[in-house]
Design an enzyme around this catalytic site. Sequence first.
Site, PDB file in Angstrom:
ATOM      1  CB  SER A 107       7.550  -3.139   1.137  1.00 55.24           C
ATOM      2  OG  SER A 107       6.805  -2.118   0.537  1.00 55.24           O
ATOM      3  CG  HIS A 149       8.883   1.114  -2.483  1.00 53.62           C
ATOM      4  ND1 HIS A 149       7.792   1.366  -3.289  1.00 53.62           N
ATOM      5  CD2 HIS A 149       8.764  -0.190  -2.110  1.00 53.62           C
ATOM      6  CE1 HIS A 149       7.047   0.274  -3.371  1.00 53.62           C
ATOM      7  NE2 HIS A 149       7.611  -0.693  -2.674  1.00 53.62           N
TER       8      HIS A 149
END
Lengths: 468, 468, 468, 468
Positions: C298, C369
Site C-alpha cells: 500500500s 487497513h
Amino acid sequence: MRLRGAFWKEVMASLAKARGGLRGRRRPAPDEDIRDVCRTLLRTRGEASVVALARRALDAFGRLDAAGRRAFFEFLARDLGPEPAALESAIDGYHAAPGPETVTALARAADPPRRELLGLFNTSPNGMSDLLAMREALLDLLPAHPELKPLDDDFLYLLRAWFNRGFLELRRIDWRTPALVLEKIVTYEAVHEILDWEDLQRRLGADRRCFGFFHPSLPDEPLIFVEVALCKGLAGSVQDLIFGAVEPDPEADTAVFYSISNCQRGLVGISFGNFLIKQVVYELAAEMPGLRTFATLSPIPGFRKWLSAAMRENRLADEGDLGDIEDPGWPADHGPAEDAEPRLLRLCARYLLHAKRGRLPLDPVARFHLRNGARLERINWMGDPSPPGLQQSAGMMVNYVYDEADVVANHEAFVNEGRIVHARAVGELAGKPGDKRPARRRSRRKARLPRVPATLPAPAVSGAPARR
Amino acid sequence: MRLRGAFWKEVMASLAKARGGLRGRRRPAPDEDIRDVCRTLLRTRGEASVVALARRALDAFGRLDAAGRRAFFEFLARDLGPEPAALESAIDGYHAAPGPETVTALARAADPPRRELLGLFNTSPNGMSDLLAMREALLDLLPAHPELKPLDDDFLYLLRAWFNRGFLELRRIDWRTPALVLEKIVTYEAVHEILDWEDLQRRLGADRRCFGFFHPSLPDEPLIFVEVALCKGLAGSVQDLIFGAVEPDPEADTAVFYSISNCQRGLVGISFGNFLIKQVVYELAAEMPGLRTFATLSPIPGFRKWLSAAMRENRLADEGDLGDIEDPGWPADHGPAEDAEPRLLRLCARYLLHAKRGRLPLDPVARFHLRNGARLERINWMGDPSPPGLQQSAGMMVNYVYDEADVVANHEAFVNEGRIVHARAVGELAGKPGDKRPARRRSRRKARLPRVPATLPAPAVSGAPARR
Amino acid sequence: MRLRGAFWKEVMASLAKARGGLRGRRRPAPDEDIRDVCRTLLRTRGEASVVALARRALDAFGRLDAAGRRAFFEFLARDLGPEPAALESAIDGYHAAPGPETVTALARAADPPRRELLGLFNTSPNGMSDLLAMREALLDLLPAHPELKPLDDDFLYLLRAWFNRGFLELRRIDWRTPALVLEKIVTYEAVHEILDWEDLQRRLGADRRCFGFFHPSLPDEPLIFVEVALCKGLAGSVQDLIFGAVEPDPEADTAVFYSISNCQRGLVGISFGNFLIKQVVYELAAEMPGLRTFATLSPIPGFRKWLSAAMRENRLADEGDLGDIEDPGWPADHGPAEDAEPRLLRLCARYLLHAKRGRLPLDPVARFHLRNGARLERINWMGDPSPPGLQQSAGMMVNYVYDEADVVANHEAFVNEGRIVHARAVGELAGKPGDKRPARRRSRRKARLPRVPATLPAPAVSGAPARR
Amino acid sequence: MRLRGAFWKEVMASLAKARGGLRGRRRPAPDEDIRDVCRTLLRTRGEASVVALARRALDAFGRLDAAGRRAFFEFLARDLGPEPAALESAIDGYHAAPGPETVTALARAADPPRRELLGLFNTSPNGMSDLLAMREALLDLLPAHPELKPLDDDFLYLLRAWFNRGFLELRRIDWRTPALVLEKIVTYEAVHEILDWEDLQRRLGADRRCFGFFHPSLPDEPLIFVEVALCKGLAGSVQDLIFGAVEPDPEADTAVFYSISNCQRGLVGISFGNFLIKQVVYELAAEMPGLRTFATLSPIPGFRKWLSAAMRENRLADEGDLGDIEDPGWPADHGPAEDAEPRLLRLCARYLLHAKRGRLPLDPVARFHLRNGARLERINWMGDPSPPGLQQSAGMMVNYVYDEADVVANHEAFVNEGRIVHARAVGELAGKPGDKRPARRRSRRKARLPRVPATLPAPAVSGAPARR
C-alpha cells in the site's frame, strides 16, 4: 453444472502411480517412444485408460523436433495402414461373392488403423486442439513429402465427421464477448487487419455485427467469423467501413459483409463460409426486418496478377497505355493518365465475367461467392486504396449480393452451366467479349453514384463463353 | 450469445419459396420419394442448401410406415454402396502398385456413399436425434434382415466418431436440473424403477449424487447416467438405498454406485459406462476427500438362469435339495429349508468365479465391471428381495470395488489372462473348484456383518480354471 | 430465461399513445417540466405506469443544464420535504402520548417524500445507473451549496439500503470476462494506472487474481475491485508486481493485494473495501491451500505532506538535513545525502505509528487497513519510485497483513483503544516516541532483506500515546 | 464466474475460532441471548464481522420458541426505537429553526435503530430468506399484539426499498425450469390447485405461458407468478383451461390470465400483481403478434357472502326464491328452480357494479383489476363449478380485459372518480339500479355464446351510484 477439470488432472497422476506401483517406474518419460504409446493405445481401445495414454502420446508429439515429427508421420502413413494380408483376403472374399457384406468387409479391411488412432487422440482433454496442431505440422511437410498425402486424407476424413455442420454453433461476437475470444478475432482477421483494441471496438460497434462458428471441442476458438456493417445503401469503400462511424443508422437497409476470416489452419479443406453467410443472413433478417439487401464488399485478389500476365502476353494491346503496372502503387501512382477509371473498371468486369479456370471464374473470391449463389452486383472504383488493396485488386472492390429468392437458382446455374449471374451494369461495363467500344459513359455514371438504391435492378445473366 | 432457432425455421420456408418461385410448385410434398431427396442431397454436398434437403429427407423418413422404412434401408444398403466399377479399378490399382496411395484410393472407393448421406442428415437441425431414431428402427429390423447389417455397421462407424469420448460432457444431475432432463431420468432408469417425483427427489437428495454424460447435439438427453449413494461403509441392500434417508452422513466414506442406465437405444454398441464410472470416481474424490471406497451394488442377472440350467443338467446333485427353483418367489418362498444362505452364497460365488463364456465370466455385469478393473468384493444375501431381484439374482447383490491404485493392473490381468481379482472371502465362499465342503461358517460370519470396514483387506486372485 | 427488453421499450410508446389518445398530444415533450413529472409520479405510486413516468423524469433530468440541475435539486430539497403541518401534528401526538406508535407516526411524518420519489426513479429501466449519475451531479454542487446536504443524506440513506452487503456479488475478473467489463477495470484503476490491454492482460495473468463486487442493478459495472499477486514471500516493490512475470509460482505462499479501486463516484460514503478484502482472502484460501500470508502493498499517501508540514514547523530539527523536500523527485533526486534510507524509514514508521487525527492514524490508508484489523507489517524502501509514488509516499510502500486469527482482535483494539498492531521491526524503526537514537542498524538489516519469511514473527503492539 | 459459497461457510468457522482463541470459548452458544448479539451488531456496523454476527442472530432467532419470538419482537419494538432524549432535542432544534437541515436531523432522530438492525441481518448469507420468515412470525402475532405494528411498519419500509420494482426480474417458467423452482409453483399455486406433476406439465404446455417475478436475493423463489392460456377467443370456463388440450392453437388470438399467485407471505403489503400483468402483456405481445386480447378469467370471491348477507337482511325480497343458499353445493344443488342463470347473472352484475366499500367495489378481485385499468368484460355462468368455485363465486367467473390503449384512462377514471369501465352487456345485465325488470333475454343470449369475438365491442361506463 458442467464438470471437467478434476478428472483430467487426476487421471494422469493416477495412471502414472498405478502403473508405477505395478511395474516399477513407468512415469511417462520424456524420451518415451511415441510409436510405442500409439501401439499401446490401439491395443487398449475402449478402456478408460485410453484417455491418459492419448494424453501421453500427444505430449510426446509436442516434444518432437521437425525430424521427429516427420518420422512420426511416416510411421503413421506407412506402418499404421491396412494390414496387407487381411486386405488381400477381403479382396478375395469380395471377388468370390460380391455383395453388401463382402464390400463392407473390404471397406473395413481398407480402413487404416491410423484413423482409429486419431480418434483415440481425440478422447484426451484438449485432444482436438492438439490434433489440429498436428495437422498443421503435417500440412507444412506435405509439399515436400507427397507420400504423406494419404495420412492427410485420413485427418480430413475424420475432421469432416467431427466438424459436421450439425455440431457448429453460431455465436454473436460483440463487446460482451470474453476478451479471450476477442483476442483471437484480432489475431485471425485475415482480410483487413485489426490494428488495436480501439479498432476492434469500432468493428463491434452498434452499427456492426460479427458472428462466428464455434465447435464444442474448441469452446474459445472461432472457426470462422464474418464482419458485417449495417448501412443505408450498398457500401463501396471498405476504408469508410473500417474507419467510419459507430452510430447505428435507423434507416439502415443493407448488411454489408466486409470481412470473412477462417481461423484454424488445421481445418484447411473443410468449408464453413457458405453456411456462415447464409445463416448470418437469416439471423440479421430476423433481428432487423428493415434490412432488404445482403451483400459483400470483397477484394478481387487475382485481378492484378491476371492483368500483368495478360500484358506480358500482349493480350491487352487494344487497351492502350495502362501505365507502370509493376509499380506497387499502381494505378494510383503510375496508372493510365486519363480515363483510368473507366478503362480499369472495364478490364475488371471482363476479368470477373470472362477469365476462367476451366468453366469457372479464375478469381477465387468470385468463385466462392458465385458458387454460393450470390450475384455479381457492382465494381467499386478505389474501394480499397490501401497498399494490399492496390497490390491485389488495383484498389477496386466488388459487391456480391445474396438475394434469398434467387440464391438457389443462381447456385445451380453456376455449378451446372457455369453461368455468372450479374447486374446489367457489370455486363455493360465488360461489353461483349471482343467488343472494343468502351462502356465508358455508363461506367462513369455508375462511378459517380457511390451508392446504389436498396431496391436493386433485375440481374442480367452472362453465360460462360464456352457454352455458346 | 447462442443463436440457432431463427435460421432453422426460415431455411425451410425460404428454400420452398425460392424453388417454388423458380420452377413452379416444389414445396416438399408429403409423397416426395425419400430416395430422390437422398440422391439430390449427395449431389448437393457442401452447399448450404443441404441443411434444408436433409430436413426434408428426415421428415420424409418420419412419415414412412414399416414397409417404407424397410424399403428405404434396403435402398441404402444396396443402392448406396460403393460403385463396383470404381472399386474394381481401385483394386487393380492397388494390385499394380501396393502402397499408401493406392491403398488409400482403395479405401476411398470402398467407402460407401451412404456414410456420406448419414453425415449430411446430421447437418439438419435435430438431425442427430432423428439419426438415432432411424438407427432404432434399423435395429428393430436387423434380427429378421441380416442383409442390413452392413448398413448398421456404417451407422456405428459414424456414431463412434461423433460420440467420441472427447465430445462427451459430464454433468451433475440434481434438483436444480431442468424438469425436462429429470423427466428423462425417470423414463430411462433401467435398473431400479423410479416410481414418482418423490422417489426421484430422494435419489437426488443430499446423501446422493447423480451424474450423466451429455453430447452437444442432444443437449437435453442424457446418454448414460449413474446413481450414487454416499454411505458409511459398504452398502449391501439396495432397498435401504432406494427407500433410505436423505440426510447426508458427515462420516460417509464410501460411494456406492447402485444404478447405471444407458439411455439411447440408438447408440447400442458404443460403450460409455467405463468412462463414466472412472470420471465420477474422480469427481467425487475431488469433492469429498473423506471418501475412501468406490464400489458398486450390482445385480447378478445371469445367476438364476445358470442355476436352473445346471439343475436341469444334474450338475448340482451334490448341493442337495435347493427347493422349487422355478417358483418366481424362490428362494424366499420355496428355497432350501435350512442353510439357504450359505449354500446359495457358495453357489453364487462359484457362478461368479468359475462360470465362463470363453475365458471370461458368464455373468454380463461381472464381465463389465471386471473388465473395467474392478475387484469382486462381496456377495450380499438378500441384497435385493424385490420380484426382479429374486427373479434374476435369487435376491443377492454384489459389490465390485474400484480401487484407483489397482484398476489398471486388474483390468490387464482380466483381459490378458482372464484373472478375476476378488476378495479372499469370496474365494473362500466358492471353495476350490470341485471342493464339496461348504464354506459355511465363513459365509455366515460374513453374512452377519452387514458392512465391511472401509479399509478393505488385500484382494486374493483367482485364475480362470481353463488356465490351470 | 430472463426477459426484460421488450417491456421497457414498449412501455414508453404505449403510455405516450394511450395518454395522447385521451387528452390530445401528450408525448413526453423535451420542455416538459421535470417537477410536474415528479409530482405526478408521487401521486401515481404503486401503479405500473410509474415505470414510464420515472423514465420520463430521468430523461428530463438528463436534458437539464447546470442551472436546471441546481434548480431541480433545490426543488427536491425544499419542496419535497416533510409536510410541516403534518409533522407538527405528529410532534404533538408524540408529546401527548410518547410510545412506539406515536414515535413511528412521527418518523413517518418526518420521512421526506423525495425519498419515495428516488425510490420511484429506481423502478425505471436503468434507473439505478441514472440515480448514481444524479448523485454525482449533486456531489459536484454540494461544496458550494451546503443547503443540499439533506438531499444527499436521503440519497445515501436509500443507496445504503439498496447496496446492502446482502445484494453484492463477488465475481472473479480474468481474461474470460467480457471486454465490456474489462474496459471499466482499465478506466477505474485508481492506484496504479493500467496503460493498455497488454498491461491489463499481465494483471490478469496466471500468477494474479482480480475480484470485484457487482450489484444486480448494474450487471456490467464493478463497484470496487482488488488486484492480487501470488508470490513467494511478501512483495515489497509494486513495480516488480506490475511489470513482472506472469508465470504462476508453484511455491507461492503469499497473496499481495496491491491495488483496490472504488469505481462508482455516485456511491461515495458507502464502504465496500473491508468486505471485499475479507471475502477475497477466504476465496483465495479455499482455492489455494498453500497460501499462508495475505497482505497488502500500500502507498502512504499522507507521508510527504506531513513531512513537509513538520519541516515547515521546525519539528524535525533533530533529523538533520533531509534535502530539498519540495523537489518533485525527492528523495531520489535531492534527498539526504547519506543514510537516506534508515532516516526516512524511521520517519515513516513514526508517521504511521504516532501521527494522529484524533485517536486514529493521520494516514488514510493506514486508517483503513488498521480499522479492518490488519497488522502494520513492513515499510519497503523504494517500493514505488514512480513519480506519484515519490510525490505522495517518498517512494516507500507498506505491507499490511490480514491474519485470519487476529483480525477481529486487532480491529477491536484499534477502534476501542486506538492501538496499532505492528511488527516488532516497525516499532524498532520508529524508536520510542521522543527517543532520538536512530534505529539504524536494524532497519538496515531489514532493508537488505527484500522479502520476509512467509512465517511471520509475532506482532508487537504499540498503544496510542494518548492512552499512556 | 460467481463466487459465494466458500466465504460464507468459512466466515463462521473463522470467527468462532478467532474469538475463541482470544478470549477462551466463545463459540456461538445455543443459549446466547439474541438481544446481546443484536446490540453487538449495532455497535459493529460497517465491519466485515457483521456478516458473521448477523448469521448468529438469525440462527438464534431460528431456535426461539413462540414465547421467545414474542419477547424478541417486543425488544425490537420497545428497546430499539429512537432515543427519546435525542428525539426531543431534534424536535427542539426543528422548532428553533425550521428548515431542511433541522427536519432532516429530526427524521434521523426518529429513524429507529431496529431498521438498521434489520439491514444488518440482510448482510448475512440467506439473510433475506430469514428476514421474510421473521416477518411471517411477526404477522402471526400482529392480530393479538397491535403494539408490534410499529415494528411491522419498519419491516415494510425496508422490504419496499429492497423489493423495489427495479430489482425484480421477470422469468419465464416452463419445462426447462429447474425442478427446485417448479416444486414451488406447485406449492404456491393459490387459485386453482396443481394436483401433481402431470397437471403441472399441462399448465406449462405449448398452449400456455407462465411468468414469475424473481429477486436477486431469493434466486430460486418466485415472488409472484401468473398462468396464461393462449386461446381462440375469450375463455369462460376455467375447468376447460385446467384440464384442456396442450396443443398450441395457431389461430390463438387471446391470452387468458387464469391464475395469479403471490408466493411470499413475508412480503404481504407489497404489491407485484399489477406490474406483473402489464409486463407479461408486453412480453406476450412481442412474442406473438397475433394476440389481440389480453384478459383474465377471475373468481368473484365476495359474491356469495354478499348474497347471503343481503338475503338475511331481506334486501333481495324482489328476487323471489333463490333456493337454499346456505347449501354448500348451491346453486347447482338447491338453487332457484327456473331461470337460475339469468337471475344469478343479474345479481352478480349488480354486485360487481354497485356493491361498494367506500367508493370502490366490495369485491377484492374486481377492485384489483379495475384499479389496474382493466375493463369488466363478461360474467361466465358456471365458469368454475368446482366446490371452491361454488362456495365463493356461485360457480361464476369474470373476464377482465386489459386493453393497452385504455388502461391508463380506465385506471384514472377508477381511482379519481370510482368509475367502473364495463362492457355494455354487463351493464344491461345489471339493469339500472332499482330497475326490477330482469335483463333476462340478453343474458340468455350471452350465456349461449360461449366465446365473444376477439374484436370486442366498445365499453360502456357506469358511474358509482354514490356519485350521482
